[in-house]
Design a protein around this motif. Structure first.
Motif, PDB file in Angstrom:
ATOM      1  N   GLY A 131     -37.646  -2.487 -33.682  1.00 50.61           N
ATOM      2  CA  GLY A 131     -37.514  -3.864 -34.139  1.00 50.61           C
ATOM      3  C   GLY A 131     -36.811  -4.677 -33.075  1.00 50.61           C
ATOM      4  O   GLY A 131     -36.640  -4.222 -31.942  1.00 50.61           O
ATOM      5  N   MET A 132     -36.402  -5.897 -33.435  1.00 49.91           N
ATOM      6  CA  MET A 132     -35.789  -6.782 -32.448  1.00 49.91           C
ATOM      7  C   MET A 132     -34.576  -6.122 -31.797  1.00 49.91           C
ATOM      8  O   MET A 132     -33.817  -5.394 -32.435  1.00 49.91           O
ATOM      9  CB  MET A 132     -35.419  -8.123 -33.077  1.00 49.91           C
ATOM     10  N   VAL A 133     -34.416  -6.385 -30.510  1.00 47.50           N
ATOM     11  CA  VAL A 133     -33.352  -5.812 -29.691  1.00 47.50           C
ATOM     12  C   VAL A 133     -32.574  -6.995 -29.121  1.00 47.50           C
ATOM     13  O   VAL A 133     -33.094  -7.737 -28.294  1.00 47.50           O
ATOM     14  CB  VAL A 133     -33.944  -4.949 -28.555  1.00 47.50           C
ATOM     15  N   VAL A 134     -31.342  -7.174 -29.565  1.00 48.01           N
ATOM     16  CA  VAL A 134     -30.624  -8.413 -29.261  1.00 48.01           C
ATOM     17  C   VAL A 134     -29.205  -8.112 -28.779  1.00 48.01           C
ATOM     18  O   VAL A 134     -28.510  -7.274 -29.348  1.00 48.01           O
ATOM     19  CB  VAL A 134     -30.558  -9.335 -30.508  1.00 48.01           C
ATOM     20  N   GLY A 135     -28.796  -8.815 -27.723  1.00 49.32           N
ATOM     21  CA  GLY A 135     -27.406  -8.774 -27.269  1.00 49.32           C
ATOM     22  C   GLY A 135     -26.923  -7.370 -26.972  1.00 49.32           C
ATOM     23  O   GLY A 135     -27.493  -6.638 -26.168  1.00 49.32           O
ATOM     24  N   GLY A 136     -25.856  -6.973 -27.668  1.00 47.86           N
ATOM     25  CA  GLY A 136     -25.317  -5.637 -27.497  1.00 47.86           C
ATOM     26  C   GLY A 136     -26.306  -4.548 -27.868  1.00 47.86           C
ATOM     27  O   GLY A 136     -26.184  -3.411 -27.411  1.00 47.86           O
ATOM     28  N   GLY A 137     -27.286  -4.882 -28.682  1.00 47.13           N
ATOM     29  CA  GLY A 137     -28.349  -3.927 -28.979  1.00 47.13           C
ATOM     30  C   GLY A 137     -29.165  -3.605 -27.744  1.00 47.13           C
ATOM     31  O   GLY A 137     -29.562  -2.456 -27.521  1.00 47.13           O
ATOM     32  N   ASN A 138     -29.412  -4.619 -26.919  1.00 50.62           N
ATOM     33  CA  ASN A 138     -30.125  -4.363 -25.665  1.00 50.62           C
ATOM     34  C   ASN A 138     -29.251  -3.570 -24.707  1.00 50.62           C
ATOM     35  O   ASN A 138     -29.754  -2.773 -23.915  1.00 50.62           O
ATOM     36  CB  ASN A 138     -30.569  -5.671 -25.011  1.00 50.62           C
ATOM     37  N   GLU A 139     -27.946  -3.745 -24.789  1.00 52.47           N
ATOM     38  CA  GLU A 139     -27.072  -2.957 -23.925  1.00 52.47           C
ATOM     39  C   GLU A 139     -27.102  -1.480 -24.329  1.00 52.47           C
ATOM     40  O   GLU A 139     -27.032  -0.610 -23.467  1.00 52.47           O
ATOM     41  CB  GLU A 139     -25.662  -3.543 -23.951  1.00 52.47           C
ATOM     42  N   PHE A 140     -27.254  -1.191 -25.616  1.00 50.44           N
ATOM     43  CA  PHE A 140     -27.455   0.210 -26.009  1.00 50.44           C
ATOM     44  C   PHE A 140     -28.838   0.704 -25.568  1.00 50.44           C
ATOM     45  O   PHE A 140     -28.995   1.869 -25.199  1.00 50.44           O
ATOM     46  CB  PHE A 140     -27.261   0.398 -27.514  1.00 50.44           C
TER      47      PHE A 140
END
Length: 202
Positions: free
Chosen positions: A113-122
């Motif tokens: 699903g969407m990958v945002v902010g700190g989620g993209n850093e993970f």
């Protein structure tokens, strides 16, 4: 055994040489609060030390979001009135990233699903990434008055190039799965119904 950890914010499973860490907060688009970060760090540590684990997959519950970064409701409620508490939160954030990057085994981000902010850093902390073809990836820190402190300023330029990294970090615009594949931000893009099979194959 994994069951003894008493996790509430993540699901941690180990079988067939694979550990899977699933962020399990779909009601808040799999954003992470302090407890989530501590649970992720503990699972990464266990997977690192368990010789029966050969690879780790990081993913999330549901289909709307892989991870949308920090839970801003927690920060508004706890850290705005008590800014010194942010030190502890940031320490947990850094520890989780460091444990993932230094896990000593291949890691795969399963982007469901969407990958945002700190989620993209993970996402970029993992070695490889497989994405469903309908997701988007986005850095939104500058649009929210924060900085990407989980490694995007360091790792994004190495992965996708300096100019594209600046564009992602400054403009806060979504990047499609196909763009992410062309830029090298993910390794494979597949139809959603083939996501698990593609992760299994990799």
């Amino acid at each position: 055994p994994a069951e003894s950890f008493g996790f509430e914010r993540i699901i941690y499973e180990k079988r067939d040489l694979r550990a899977t860490v699933t962020i399990n907060r779909p009601d808040v688009l799999n954003s992470f609060d302090f407890q989530t970060l501590k649970e992720m760090e503990r699972a990464f540590e266990d997977a690192s030390w368990d010789d029966s684990v050969a690879v780790l997959v990081l993913t999330a519950a549901g289909e709307r979001a892989f991870c949308t970064g920090a839970d801003l409701r927690e920060q508004q409620a706890q850290m705005v009135p008590r800014p010194r508490d942010y030190w502890e939160w940031m320490g947990a954030f850094i520890d989780a990233h460091d444990r993932l990057r230094n896990i000593g085994k291949p890691t795969v981000a399963r982007l469901n699903g969407m990958v945002v902010g700190g989620g993209n850093e993970f996402n970029i902390a993992c070695d490889l990434a497989v994405a469903a073809d309908d997701i988007t990836i986005r850095q939104i820190g500058t649009a929210r008055g924060s900085v990407p402190a989980g490694g995007a300023t360091q790792w994004l330029p190495l992965i996708i190039g300096d100019r594209r990294a600046r564009e992602m970090l400054w403009l806060s615009e979504p990047v499609t799965a196909q763009q992410a594949l062309e830029w090298g931000l993910v390794n494979r893009v597949v139809p959603r119904e083939q996501l698990d099979a593609a992760v299994d194959e990799l």
